[in-house]
Motif scaffolding. Structure first.
Motif, PDB file in Angstrom:
ATOM      1  N   LEU A 293     -41.012 -32.275 -10.152  1.00  0.00           N
ATOM      2  CA  LEU A 293     -41.116 -30.947  -9.638  1.00  0.00           C
ATOM      3  C   LEU A 293     -41.429 -30.734  -8.190  1.00  0.00           C
ATOM      4  CD1 LEU A 293     -43.434 -30.401 -12.822  1.00  0.00           C
ATOM      5  CD2 LEU A 293     -41.154 -29.607 -12.453  1.00  0.00           C
TER       6      LEU A 293
ATOM      7  N   LEU B  78     -40.773 -27.518  -6.024  1.00  0.00           N
ATOM      8  CA  LEU B  78     -41.948 -26.587  -5.753  1.00  0.00           C
ATOM      9  C   LEU B  78     -42.220 -26.334  -4.365  1.00  0.00           C
ATOM     10  CD1 LEU B  78     -44.136 -25.029  -7.495  1.00  0.00           C
ATOM     11  CD2 LEU B  78     -45.365 -27.257  -7.337  1.00  0.00           C
TER      12      LEU B  78
ATOM     13  N   SER C 141     -41.654 -22.431  -2.773  1.00  0.00           N
ATOM     14  CA  SER C 141     -43.150 -21.941  -2.838  1.00  0.00           C
ATOM     15  C   SER C 141     -43.100 -21.575  -1.148  1.00  0.00           C
ATOM     16  CB  SER C 141     -44.132 -22.738  -3.230  1.00  0.00           C
ATOM     17  OG  SER C 141     -44.121 -22.860  -4.652  1.00  0.00           O
TER      18      SER C 141
ATOM     19  N   ASN D  29     -38.902 -19.324  -8.337  1.00  0.00           N
ATOM     20  CA  ASN D  29     -40.305 -19.742  -8.157  1.00  0.00           C
ATOM     21  C   ASN D  29     -40.971 -19.446  -9.563  1.00  0.00           C
ATOM     22  OD1 ASN D  29     -42.657 -20.740  -6.704  1.00  0.00           O
ATOM     23  ND2 ASN D  29     -43.551 -18.538  -7.246  1.00  0.00           N
TER      24      ASN D  29
ATOM     25  N   ILE E 210     -39.878 -22.161 -12.133  1.00  0.00           N
ATOM     26  CA  ILE E 210     -40.437 -23.510 -11.791  1.00  0.00           C
ATOM     27  C   ILE E 210     -41.899 -23.630 -12.336  1.00  0.00           C
ATOM     28  CG2 ILE E 210     -41.144 -25.157  -9.836  1.00  0.00           C
ATOM     29  CD1 ILE E 210     -38.735 -24.283  -8.425  1.00  0.00           C
ATOM     30  N   MET E 211     -42.701 -22.536 -12.190  1.00  0.00           N
ATOM     31  CA  MET E 211     -44.048 -22.656 -12.500  1.00  0.00           C
ATOM     32  C   MET E 211     -44.114 -22.683 -14.040  1.00  0.00           C
ATOM     33  SD  MET E 211     -45.671 -22.620  -9.617  1.00  0.00           S
ATOM     34  CE  MET E 211     -47.176 -22.650 -10.327  1.00  0.00           C
TER      35      MET E 211
ATOM     36  N   VAL F 247     -43.635 -26.207 -14.708  1.00  0.00           N
ATOM     37  CA  VAL F 247     -44.987 -26.959 -14.542  1.00  0.00           C
ATOM     38  C   VAL F 247     -45.860 -26.788 -15.602  1.00  0.00           C
ATOM     39  CG1 VAL F 247     -47.096 -26.771 -12.996  1.00  0.00           C
ATOM     40  CG2 VAL F 247     -44.820 -26.619 -11.889  1.00  0.00           C
TER      41      VAL F 247
ATOM     42  N   PRO G 211     -47.921 -30.037  -8.309  1.00  0.00           N
ATOM     43  CA  PRO G 211     -47.716 -28.885  -9.047  1.00  0.00           C
ATOM     44  C   PRO G 211     -48.889 -28.292  -9.673  1.00  0.00           C
ATOM     45  CG  PRO G 211     -46.125 -30.526  -9.379  1.00  0.00           C
ATOM     46  CD  PRO G 211     -46.986 -31.183  -8.266  1.00  0.00           C
TER      47      PRO G 211
ATOM     48  N   GLU H 287     -50.709 -24.585  -9.092  1.00  0.00           N
ATOM     49  CA  GLU H 287     -51.388 -23.753 -10.251  1.00  0.00           C
ATOM     50  C   GLU H 287     -52.822 -23.500 -10.479  1.00  0.00           C
ATOM     51  OE1 GLU H 287     -52.542 -22.786 -14.368  1.00  0.00           O
ATOM     52  OE2 GLU H 287     -52.920 -24.678 -13.366  1.00  0.00           O
TER      53      GLU H 287
ATOM     54  N   LYS I  86     -50.251 -16.751  -2.623  1.00  0.00           N
ATOM     55  CA  LYS I  86     -49.183 -17.123  -2.602  1.00  0.00           C
ATOM     56  C   LYS I  86     -49.027 -17.772  -1.314  1.00  0.00           C
ATOM     57  CE  LYS I  86     -46.003 -15.898  -5.232  1.00  0.00           C
ATOM     58  NZ  LYS I  86     -44.755 -15.463  -5.778  1.00  0.00           N
TER      59      LYS I  86
ATOM     60  N   SER J 157     -48.978 -21.653  -0.769  1.00  0.00           N
ATOM     61  CA  SER J 157     -47.814 -22.230  -0.580  1.00  0.00           C
ATOM     62  C   SER J 157     -47.610 -22.972   0.747  1.00  0.00           C
ATOM     63  CB  SER J 157     -46.477 -21.298  -0.532  1.00  0.00           C
ATOM     64  OG  SER J 157     -46.711 -20.389  -1.891  1.00  0.00           O
TER      65      SER J 157
END
Length: 448
Positions: A72, A76, A80, A198, A201-202, A205, A291, A295, A305, A309
């Motif tokens: 990931l 990520l 991000s 994104n 992908i989250m 995660v 990851p 989160e 973000k 990021s």
């Protein structure tokens, strides 16, 4: 997913998995000797149970879990950073984020190595020991500062992504995000694609996080079934000094900085860091934990973000507070074992070298031992002394990683607060982000 699976929070389940793994691993080491044979004649079954469990099941599942986390990291970080950078309306904000992030990371690393040296001099863990290095350690050559700067810029972004070169990925993602922000409608269309990517992908995660208790169990069982406890006993003073300084730095230093520069509650931050800290402790990798760190910062701490990021991937790459603590104590320890008297100037050089090296050698594999070798060479201590502490370094590395990612989130909160990118309501809510902890696999396809 059955109702019983929701009885415990993710944090509790990870902790249960970790404790169960430690117990199982310790029992296996008690029952089997170093060659994997049964210690007691009462067990007469000629079956290589140890190899099947430790080298087979535990090792295989543990590697799969770590690979799943590392899988990931590159997408990520790339996605991000592109999303965060492309959303910046003020280009000068990116420069401020970079200066603030690097400044805070260097500050915390300097404090960490200074605390470590003072603790090492106070406790003197190496005095009176007559340890002999059973193995030799060949230090890899560290790149020069100019080469490190050149290597930050990718000549082939695809190759950087394939190799997982985080500094090159960060530079490429930032430049691409800036270009998207300056391109108008075309940039907005591309940005919308990355925003959707994104989100996907989250969600991935979150799915991987639900497998964490099982991954943590096999990692702990494998470690404690194979670690040499006798080595820890012989180096107990060194082990305890490093461990105590790590705990002090993680709880006191970060809390003081958070309160001083942002006014936020350290207790709330440390409480919400439990999941990420347990992940870091189990994996011993800031990158593999990234990851979960992101989160946690976004959904539990309310970090915006654009800040998370940029600051968190950078921190996972260059923030080496835990490693700096190991370097400080190890330098004092090795000097005492070899009966070498270091001057005040030598200790100042250790602080400077360890602090700057934490940034300068960020992209080099085996960075912790390379940095320690650099520090030892700087004050004319034998690099072979590293072999004395390798035996206990694995356990300490787990705690170092937990400290590192706590520092990453502390700096992210401070910077987010200063930039007006912190959601205070989310930070103050003790239950914020809890709904992200579980994925209902039974109905996942219908709800997706």
């Amino acid at each position: 997913m059955s109702q019983s699976s929701h009885k415990y929070s993710l944090t509790a389940r990870i902790f249960i998995g970790m404790v169960a793994g430690i117990i199982i691993g310790a029992l296996l080491q008690f029952i089997f000797d170093d060659s994997g044979d049964l210690r007691f004649s009462i067990f007469s079954v000629e079956v290589s149970t140890y190899s099947i469990l430790v080298e087979g099941i535990f090792s295989t599942l543990g590697q799969i879990f770590i690979s799943s986390l590392k899988m990931l990291v590159v997408p990520l970080v790339l996605v991000s950073l592109i999303c965060g950078t492309s959303s910046l309306s003020d280009p000068s904000k990116l420069g401020r984020l970079g200066i603030k992030s690097i400044s805070f990371y260097i500050l915390t690393t300097g404090i960490a190595v200074s605390l470590a040296i003072m603790a090492g001099l106070l406790v003197a863990p190496g005095e009176g020991l007559n340890l002999q290095a059973e193995t030799t350690y060949a230090a890899k050559e560290a790149p020069s500062l100019s080469q490190v700067i050149v290597n930050m810029f990718p000549s082939n972004p695809i190759n950087a992504l394939a190799q997982g070169n985080m500094l090159q990925i960060i530079v490429f993602a930032v430049l691409l995000g800036v270009a998207m922000a300056m391109t108008g409608d075309a940039g907005k269309r591309v940005a919308a694609f990355f925003e959707d990517l994104n989100t996907v992908i989250m969600r991935l995660v979150t799915i991987i996080m639900n497998l964490a208790p099982y991954g943590v169990f096999v990692l702990m069982a494998k470690l404690f079934a194979s670690i040499e406890l006798g080595t820890i006993v012989s180096l107990v003073k060194y082990f305890m000094v490093v461990l105590v300084v790590l705990i002090i730095h993680g709880l006191v230093t970060y809390s003081a900085l958070l309160k001083m520069f942002s006014g936020l509650s350290p207790v709330m931050l440390l409480t919400k860091m439990r999941d990420a800290a347990l992940f870091a402790f189990s994996t011993s990798s800031s990158s593999a934990t990234l990851p979960v760190t992101m989160e946690t910062a976004r959904n539990k701490l309310g970090v915006g973000k654009s800040v998370s990021s940029f600051t968190l991937p950078l921190g996972a790459t260059i923030n080496m507070d835990g490693t700096a603590i190991m370097q400080g104590v190890a330098t004092v320890f090795i000097a005492q074992v070899y009966a070498v008297d270091l001057t005040l100037g030598d200790y100042v050089m250790v602080v400077l070298t360890a602090t700057l090296a934490s940034v300068g050698t960020a992209g080099v594999p085996g960075v912790g031992l390379i940095m320690l070798a650099m520090v030892l060479q700087q004050v004319n201590l034998p690099v072979e002394g590293i072999a004395l502490i390798i035996g206990v370094d694995r356990l300490l590395d787990m705690t170092r990683t937990a400290v590192n990612i706590t520092g990453d989130c502390t700096v992210a909160c401070i910077i987010a607060k200063s930039e007006g990118e912190l959601d205070q309501a989310v930070f103050d809510d003790p239950n914020a982000g809890s709904k992200q902890e579980d994925v209902d696999f039974e109905h996942f396809d219908r709800n997706a």
